[in-house]
Design a protein around this motif. Structure first.
Motif, PDB file in Angstrom:
ATOM      1  N   HIS A  69       0.828  -1.199   0.000  1.00 48.93           N
ATOM      2  CA  HIS A  69       0.000   0.000   0.000  1.00 48.93           C
ATOM      3  C   HIS A  69       0.866   1.253   0.000  1.00 48.93           C
ATOM      4  O   HIS A  69       1.970   1.262   0.527  1.00 48.93           O
ATOM      5  N   GLU A  70       0.326   2.297  -0.629  1.00 49.08           N
ATOM      6  CA  GLU A  70       0.934   3.627  -0.598  1.00 49.08           C
ATOM      7  C   GLU A  70       0.085   4.501   0.306  1.00 49.08           C
ATOM      8  O   GLU A  70      -1.136   4.361   0.347  1.00 49.08           O
ATOM      9  N   VAL A  71       0.721   5.386   1.051  1.00 49.84           N
ATOM     10  CA  VAL A  71       0.001   6.256   1.988  1.00 49.84           C
ATOM     11  C   VAL A  71       0.253   7.717   1.616  1.00 49.84           C
ATOM     12  O   VAL A  71       1.397   8.106   1.356  1.00 49.84           O
ATOM     13  N   ARG A  72      -0.823   8.507   1.581  1.00 49.16           N
ATOM     14  CA  ARG A  72      -0.732   9.951   1.350  1.00 49.16           C
ATOM     15  C   ARG A  72      -1.440  10.685   2.477  1.00 49.16           C
ATOM     16  O   ARG A  72      -2.491  10.232   2.941  1.00 49.16           O
ATOM     17  N   THR A  73      -0.877  11.814   2.895  1.00 47.24           N
ATOM     18  CA  THR A  73      -1.521  12.627   3.910  1.00 47.24           C
ATOM     19  C   THR A  73      -2.109  13.878   3.270  1.00 47.24           C
ATOM     20  O   THR A  73      -1.504  14.481   2.383  1.00 47.24           O
ATOM     21  N   LEU A  74      -3.294  14.242   3.720  1.00 52.74           N
ATOM     22  CA  LEU A  74      -3.988  15.442   3.262  1.00 52.74           C
ATOM     23  C   LEU A  74      -4.235  16.299   4.495  1.00 52.74           C
ATOM     24  O   LEU A  74      -5.105  16.004   5.307  1.00 52.74           O
ATOM     25  N   GLY A  75      -3.422  17.315   4.663  1.00 53.79           N
ATOM     26  CA  GLY A  75      -3.411  18.070   5.904  1.00 53.79           C
ATOM     27  C   GLY A  75      -2.373  17.478   6.857  1.00 53.79           C
ATOM     28  O   GLY A  75      -1.865  16.375   6.641  1.00 53.79           O
ATOM     29  N   ASP A  76      -2.033  18.222   7.894  1.00 53.36           N
ATOM     30  CA  ASP A  76      -1.098  17.716   8.895  1.00 53.36           C
ATOM     31  C   ASP A  76      -1.758  16.577   9.666  1.00 53.36           C
ATOM     32  O   ASP A  76      -2.880  16.708  10.158  1.00 53.36           O
ATOM     33  N   VAL A  77      -1.071  15.457   9.753  1.00 55.97           N
ATOM     34  CA  VAL A  77      -1.646  14.252  10.346  1.00 55.97           C
ATOM     35  C   VAL A  77      -0.893  13.886  11.619  1.00 55.97           C
ATOM     36  O   VAL A  77       0.333  13.711  11.601  1.00 55.97           O
ATOM     37  N   LYS A  78      -1.629  13.769  12.708  1.00 55.26           N
ATOM     38  CA  LYS A  78      -1.093  13.224  13.960  1.00 55.26           C
ATOM     39  C   LYS A  78      -1.607  11.788  14.041  1.00 55.26           C
ATOM     40  O   LYS A  78      -2.798  11.564  14.214  1.00 55.26           O
ATOM     41  N   MET A  79      -0.708  10.836  13.904  1.00 53.35           N
ATOM     42  CA  MET A  79      -1.066   9.440  13.728  1.00 53.35           C
ATOM     43  C   MET A  79      -0.672   8.605  14.944  1.00 53.35           C
ATOM     44  O   MET A  79       0.360   8.826  15.561  1.00 53.35           O
ATOM     45  N   ARG A  80      -1.544   7.636  15.229  1.00 50.73           N
ATOM     46  CA  ARG A  80      -1.213   6.577  16.173  1.00 50.73           C
ATOM     47  C   ARG A  80      -1.299   5.270  15.392  1.00 50.73           C
ATOM     48  O   ARG A  80      -2.270   5.036  14.684  1.00 50.73           O
ATOM     49  N   SER A  81      -0.298   4.424  15.512  1.00 46.99           N
ATOM     50  CA  SER A  81      -0.269   3.181  14.756  1.00 46.99           C
ATOM     51  C   SER A  81      -0.074   1.998  15.689  1.00 46.99           C
ATOM     52  O   SER A  81       0.787   2.039  16.577  1.00 46.99           O
ATOM     53  N   LEU A  82      -0.869   0.971  15.477  1.00 51.54           N
ATOM     54  CA  LEU A  82      -0.690  -0.306  16.154  1.00 51.54           C
ATOM     55  C   LEU A  82      -0.143  -1.307  15.147  1.00 51.54           C
ATOM     56  O   LEU A  82      -0.608  -1.365  14.010  1.00 51.54           O
ATOM     57  N   TYR A  83       0.823  -2.100  15.560  1.00 53.86           N
ATOM     58  CA  TYR A  83       1.330  -3.195  14.753  1.00 53.86           C
ATOM     59  C   TYR A  83       1.156  -4.481  15.545  1.00 53.86           C
ATOM     60  O   TYR A  83       1.579  -4.574  16.700  1.00 53.86           O
ATOM     61  N   LEU A  84       0.502  -5.468  14.922  1.00 49.97           N
ATOM     62  CA  LEU A  84       0.135  -6.684  15.627  1.00 49.97           C
ATOM     63  C   LEU A  84       0.660  -7.916  14.906  1.00 49.97           C
ATOM     64  O   LEU A  84       0.614  -7.996  13.674  1.00 49.97           O
ATOM     65  N   ASP A  85       1.121  -8.856  15.671  1.00 49.22           N
ATOM     66  CA  ASP A  85       1.476 -10.158  15.133  1.00 49.22           C
ATOM     67  C   ASP A  85       0.210 -10.782  14.538  1.00 49.22           C
ATOM     68  O   ASP A  85      -0.803 -10.890  15.235  1.00 49.22           O
ATOM     69  N   PRO A  86       0.220 -11.157  13.251  1.00 42.39           N
ATOM     70  CA  PRO A  86      -0.998 -11.708  12.639  1.00 42.39           C
ATOM     71  C   PRO A  86      -1.574 -12.908  13.390  1.00 42.39           C
ATOM     72  O   PRO A  86      -2.774 -13.180  13.287  1.00 42.39           O
ATOM     73  N   ALA A  87      -0.747 -13.595  14.162  1.00 42.08           N
ATOM     74  CA  ALA A  87      -1.230 -14.762  14.899  1.00 42.08           C
ATOM     75  C   ALA A  87      -2.252 -14.387  15.965  1.00 42.08           C
ATOM     76  O   ALA A  87      -3.057 -15.231  16.368  1.00 42.08           O
ATOM     77  N   ILE A  88      -2.235 -13.123  16.424  1.00 42.49           N
ATOM     78  CA  ILE A  88      -3.157 -12.727  17.493  1.00 42.49           C
ATOM     79  C   ILE A  88      -4.333 -11.901  16.975  1.00 42.49           C
ATOM     80  O   ILE A  88      -5.190 -11.494  17.748  1.00 42.49           O
TER      81      ILE A  88
END
Length: 256
Positions: free
Chosen positions: A74-93
């Motif tokens: 995937h490609e990601v683009r921001t429109l406006g200033d973005v304050k992001m929170r990201s979770l990364y999870l082991d696919p097994a859970i």
């Protein structure tokens, strides 16, 4: 900051089933196509985020989330200033979660959990508060309601060209008959092809395209009336009614 490098740096050496990060991006940031070995949940406090894959586009307004399964380029683009929170999870859970990208609602409770989680060190104590917090997030993931903010794109060459042309100049008054004429197809052939390629009726796809064109403008504070008329609606009320029917809230709620 490159998200792909950022995630690689944090996760390759951290043995935790869930990791949370807080990252800020400026307006117009483009993160080139990449994928993760982890499932990902994005949540934007501000700004609009668009993710595109070969299969379509997904738009995440402020205060909403986006689920991106592991392995999806995937490609990601921001429109406006973005304050992001990201979770990364082991696919097994995270089994049972969608296998395709999905925009989701984020409850106030989940927002608070994400804020707390993003403040934890990557190597949090799994037997302490950090582990309990992440475990609670795992349960809450399954409760996130889907939001219809995706736009599937066809692989059929001529139809794809027509869709991309529409996205450059979306209009609510464009009809099936107009597209049939452009593509030299009968109405029956066109409707069957369009649904087979996108999974949607032409009218539903057109509405979602108009919503996705409107969201960045709403997030930047533009007037609902201006956007509605630019998109070809007869009046703001007609646009607002469609918007509320699709997303469950009025356009004004998406303005800052």
């Amino acid at each position: 900051m490159n998200l792909a490098n950022h995630s690689h740096q944090h996760f390759q050496s951290v043995a935790r089933p869930v990791i949370a990060l807080g990252v800020d991006y400026p307006d117009g940031e483009v993160i080139p196509p990449h994928h993760h070995e982890h499932d990902q949940l994005l949540y934007g406090l501000t700004g609009v985020v668009m993710a595109t894959t070969p299969q379509g586009a997904w738009m995440m307004p402020p205060q909403r989330g986006m689920w991106i399964p592991a392995g999806i380029v995937h490609e990601v683009r921001t429109l406006g200033d973005v304050k992001m929170r990201s979770l990364y999870l082991d696919p097994a859970i995270s089994q049972g979660m969608p296998t395709t990208c999905q925009v989701v609602g984020i409850s106030n409770f989940m927002r608070n959990l994400l804020e707390e989680a993003s403040a934890l060190p990557p190597e949090y104590d799994e037997d302490g508060r950090g582990g309990a917090l992440m475990n609670l997030i795992r349960f809450e993931l399954e409760r996130l309601p889907p939001i219809p903010l995706s736009l599937p794109l066809p692989t059929h060459k001529r139809l794809a060209k027509q869709c991309h042309s529409f996205l450059r100049e979306p209009g609510a008054n464009i009809t099936i008959d107009h597209w049939c004429d452009e593509l030299a197809m009968s109405r029956r052939t066109f409707t069957r092809l369009f649904r087979r390629e996108t999974g949607l009726s032409f009218v539903a796809w057109r509405q979602q395209a108009c919503i996705m064109a409107a969201l960045p403008r709403l997030a930047q504070g533009e007037a609902v009336t201006t956007i509605a008329l630019d998109l070809g609606y007869d009046n703001p009320a007609a646009f607002s009614a469609m918007f509320k029917r699709m997303l469950g809230s009025t356009p004004s709620l998406y303005r800052p």
